[in-house]
Scaffold this motif. Structure first.
Motif, mmCIF file in Angstrom:
data_model
loop_
_atom_site.group_PDB
_atom_site.id
_atom_site.type_symbol
_atom_site.label_atom_id
_atom_site.label_comp_id
_atom_site.label_asym_id
_atom_site.label_seq_id
_atom_site.Cartn_x
_atom_site.Cartn_y
_atom_site.Cartn_z
ATOM 1 N N LEU A 244 28.018 36.478 17.124
ATOM 2 C CA LEU A 244 26.790 36.898 16.455
ATOM 3 C C LEU A 244 26.832 38.390 16.122
ATOM 4 C CD1 LEU A 244 24.016 36.222 15.373
ATOM 5 C CD2 LEU A 244 23.100 36.531 17.689
ATOM 6 N N VAL A 245 27.355 39.192 17.022
ATOM 7 C CA VAL A 245 27.476 40.632 16.755
ATOM 8 C C VAL A 245 28.371 40.852 15.543
ATOM 9 C CG1 VAL A 245 28.505 42.783 17.622
ATOM 10 C CG2 VAL A 245 26.977 41.467 19.071
ATOM 11 N N HIS A 246 29.475 40.127 15.467
ATOM 12 C CA HIS A 246 30.380 40.301 14.328
ATOM 13 C C HIS A 246 29.697 39.862 13.024
ATOM 14 C CE1 HIS A 246 34.125 41.121 12.372
ATOM 15 N NE2 HIS A 246 34.189 39.891 11.886
ATOM 16 N N GLU A 247 28.954 38.763 13.065
ATOM 17 C CA GLU A 247 28.216 38.323 11.872
ATOM 18 C C GLU A 247 27.213 39.382 11.419
ATOM 19 O OE1 GLU A 247 26.225 34.568 11.700
ATOM 20 O OE2 GLU A 247 27.994 33.520 12.446
ATOM 21 N N ILE A 248 26.492 39.952 12.369
ATOM 22 C CA ILE A 248 25.513 40.989 12.038
ATOM 23 C C ILE A 248 26.217 42.190 11.421
ATOM 24 C CG2 ILE A 248 23.860 42.632 13.031
ATOM 25 C CD1 ILE A 248 23.306 40.411 15.157
ATOM 26 N N PRO B 15 14.294 42.050 13.540
ATOM 27 C CA PRO B 15 15.612 42.303 12.949
ATOM 28 C C PRO B 15 16.687 42.420 14.027
ATOM 29 C CG PRO B 15 14.298 44.300 12.919
ATOM 30 C CD PRO B 15 13.400 43.195 13.409
ATOM 31 N N LEU B 16 17.894 42.036 13.671
ATOM 32 C CA LEU B 16 19.029 42.136 14.590
ATOM 33 C C LEU B 16 19.864 43.377 14.315
ATOM 34 C CD1 LEU B 16 20.152 38.397 14.552
ATOM 35 C CD2 LEU B 16 18.577 39.537 16.128
ATOM 36 N N GLY B 17 19.715 43.944 13.128
ATOM 37 C CA GLY B 17 20.456 45.135 12.756
ATOM 38 C C GLY B 17 19.752 45.848 11.617
ATOM 39 N N ARG B 18 20.245 47.045 11.308
ATOM 40 C CA ARG B 18 19.617 47.861 10.266
ATOM 41 C C ARG B 18 20.659 48.783 9.656
ATOM 42 N NH1 ARG B 18 15.015 52.468 11.090
ATOM 43 N NH2 ARG B 18 14.677 52.845 8.894
ATOM 44 N N VAL B 19 20.524 49.010 8.355
ATOM 45 C CA VAL B 19 21.394 49.932 7.626
ATOM 46 C C VAL B 19 20.550 51.092 7.142
ATOM 47 C CG1 VAL B 19 22.839 50.239 5.602
ATOM 48 C CG2 VAL B 19 22.918 48.111 6.849
#
Length: 155
Positions: free
Chosen positions: A128-132, A93-97
């Protein structure tokens, strides 16, 4: 004198504290930093990555003021969480909520190392950071990414 006789030891180093080594061999002055501290070149990769996240959060908060109550963080790599395993073939995963719970605010985490591996240039990494961030905010608010940022998924 006999040449086979042992020679006396050479004089030991002079007593006193050791002198600092200098790198001014050709008279051009001491070496210094390549760039002054206020120039982005002097930021570490992790500091630069945190700046990308901060810029993205600021852009999103202007449009979505309810994000002020959300915590944003950057972590090197995802922790292995036995409570929420990834489906087979999902990748890293690139991010998590993490939604708000009793006494805790909502939290969005971006994982630095997986993002850096996928995007090589600074511009690609920032995009990519903004997309995530858009995807994670959309998941948190229960909206589509296009509703969060109309420019989402534009090349």
């Amino acid at each position: 004198m006999d040449s086979s006789a042992p020679q006396p030891p050479a004089d030991p180093a002079p007593a006193g504290p050791p002198r600092p080594r200098r790198r001014d061999r050709h008279g051009r002055g001491l070496r210094g930093p390549l760039a002054p501290p206020q120039v982005p070149l002097s930021l570490s990769r992790s500091e630069l990555f945190e700046d990308y996240v901060r810029e993205s959060v600021e852009r999103l908060e202007r449009r979505w003021p309810q994000l002020i109550d959300v915590e944003f963080e950057v972590t090197e790599v995802p922790d292995e969480d036995p409570e929420s395993p990834l489906p087979d073939g999902a990748g890293v995963p690139l991010g998590r909520v993490v939604p708000a719970a009793q006494g805790h605010r909502s939290r969005i985490t971006v994982y630095r190392r997986p993002v850096e591996i996928r995007a090589k240039s600074r511009e690609d990494r920032a995009a990519l950071v903004h997309e995530i961030m858009i995807e994670q905010v959309a998941e948190l608010l229960g909206l589509s990414p296009d509703a969060i940022d109309p420019r989402y998924d534009e090349d």
